[in-house]
Motif scaffolding. Structure first.
Motif, short mmCIF file in Angstrom:
data_model
loop_
_atom_site.label_atom_id
_atom_site.label_comp_id
_atom_site.label_asym_id
_atom_site.label_seq_id
_atom_site.Cartn_x
_atom_site.Cartn_y
_atom_site.Cartn_z
N TYR A 191 39.73 17.07 21.99
CA TYR A 191 41.25 17.39 22.25
C TYR A 191 41.83 15.98 21.97
O TYR A 191 41.04 14.93 22.13
N ARG A 236 36.57 16.42 30.43
CA ARG A 236 35.23 16.48 31.04
C ARG A 236 34.34 15.60 30.66
O ARG A 236 34.41 15.02 29.81
N SER A 286 43.36 20.23 19.21
CA SER A 286 44.72 20.42 20.12
C SER A 286 44.94 19.33 21.16
O SER A 286 44.11 18.46 21.04
N ARG A 310 40.64 29.92 37.00
CA ARG A 310 40.22 30.40 35.59
C ARG A 310 39.80 31.90 35.92
O ARG A 310 39.94 32.83 35.16
N ASP A 331 44.46 29.68 23.52
CA ASP A 331 44.51 30.86 24.42
C ASP A 331 45.24 32.27 23.92
O ASP A 331 45.87 32.08 22.92
N TYR A 381 48.58 22.73 26.63
CA TYR A 381 47.66 22.69 25.54
C TYR A 381 48.58 23.11 24.33
O TYR A 381 49.46 24.11 24.51
N GLY A 382 48.43 22.46 23.13
CA GLY A 382 49.42 22.68 22.21
C GLY A 382 48.73 22.49 20.79
O GLY A 382 47.70 21.40 20.76
N THR A 383 49.07 23.03 19.81
CA THR A 383 48.46 23.06 18.56
C THR A 383 49.42 22.33 17.51
O THR A 383 50.54 22.52 17.43
N ARG A 429 45.15 18.04 30.44
CA ARG A 429 44.15 18.11 31.39
C ARG A 429 43.32 16.90 31.27
O ARG A 429 43.24 16.29 30.07
N GLU A 442 52.81 25.89 18.09
CA GLU A 442 52.63 26.59 19.60
C GLU A 442 52.16 25.85 20.71
O GLU A 442 51.38 24.76 20.46
#
Ligand code: 5GP
Length: 199
Positions: free
Chosen positions: A53, A44, A37, A148, A103, A81-83, A41, A72
């Motif tokens: 990502y 990490r 995706s 979260r 999600d 976030y996107g696919t 963000r 989406e």
């Protein structure tokens, strides 16, 4: 006629262990294609661009939306976030089964465009365990942790809209259950494939 490829969507709240489970699933099924995706963000520690990502800016994300490049996308925990549409469509066209780890909002959108998608929800053993897992991961700031945890209850309620719910108490057991679900779905598809061929 070959069976239609499976589009497998795995969701679950932060800390449900779905990431680890998906990694185990990909090891167990090396031919399963995985969609990386895009997200706005920050990475990490240890996360790699284009592997975990595509880490992109808000402006870049917006351009991709405007160009219709996402199958989406959703805002999750304050980030987008996107696919990627082309990657998923190419893999499915090539007949490969595909895994999306996205999600709940994304999963519901995928179900609209791909009614045959197999939706699997990963459930944590308890809320306490879930909080402990996110905190122990140590990758989120206190503010992010709160965001979260605030989302957990509504995410857990979404489980009923999935085709299957897998309890992730012991990852090996959860993996075995996932493999069985996928195996059954594949079995059904090849039966349908054979039936169409014989008609
Ligand atoms: P994390 O920041 O922990 O990697 O992911 C946060 C949430 O975003 C997780 O629930 C994850 O499944 C979801 N997510 C990751 N990629 C996508 C995506 O492409 N689309 C959607 N809708 N959600 C995603």
């Amino acid at each position: 006629m070959a069976a239609k490829p499976l589009l497998i969507v795995v969701s679950g709240p932060s800390g449900s262990g779905k990431g680890t489970l998906c990694a185990m699933l990909r090891q167990a099924l090396p031919n399963l294609a995985y969609s990386v995706s895009a997200t706005t963000r920050q990475p990490r520690p240890g996360e790699r661009n284009e592997v975990d990502y595509f880490f992109i800016s808000d402006a870049e994300f917006q351009q991709l939306i405007d160009r219709g490049e996402f199958l989406e996308w959703a805002e999750v925990y304050g980030h987008r976030y996107g696919t990627a549409r082309p990657a998923v469509e190419a893999q499915l066209k090539a007949g490969r089964d595909m895994l999306l780890e996205i999600d709940v909002q994304g999963a519901m959108n995928i179900k609209k465009s791909f009614p045959d998608a197999l939706l699997i929800f990963v459930q944590p053993p308890s809320l306490q365990e879930l909080g402990a897992r996110i905190a122990n991961r140590g990758t989120e700031s206190l503010q992010d942790l709160k965001v979260r945890m605030d989302c957990v209850l509504s995410e857990l309620q979404a489980a009923e809209q999935y085709d299957h719910v897998v309890l992730n108490d012991k990852p090996e057991d959860a993996l075995a259950e996932l493999l069985e679900i996928i195996g059954d779905a594949k079995g059904k598809r090849s039966e349908v494939g054979k039936k169409i061929q014989n008609e």
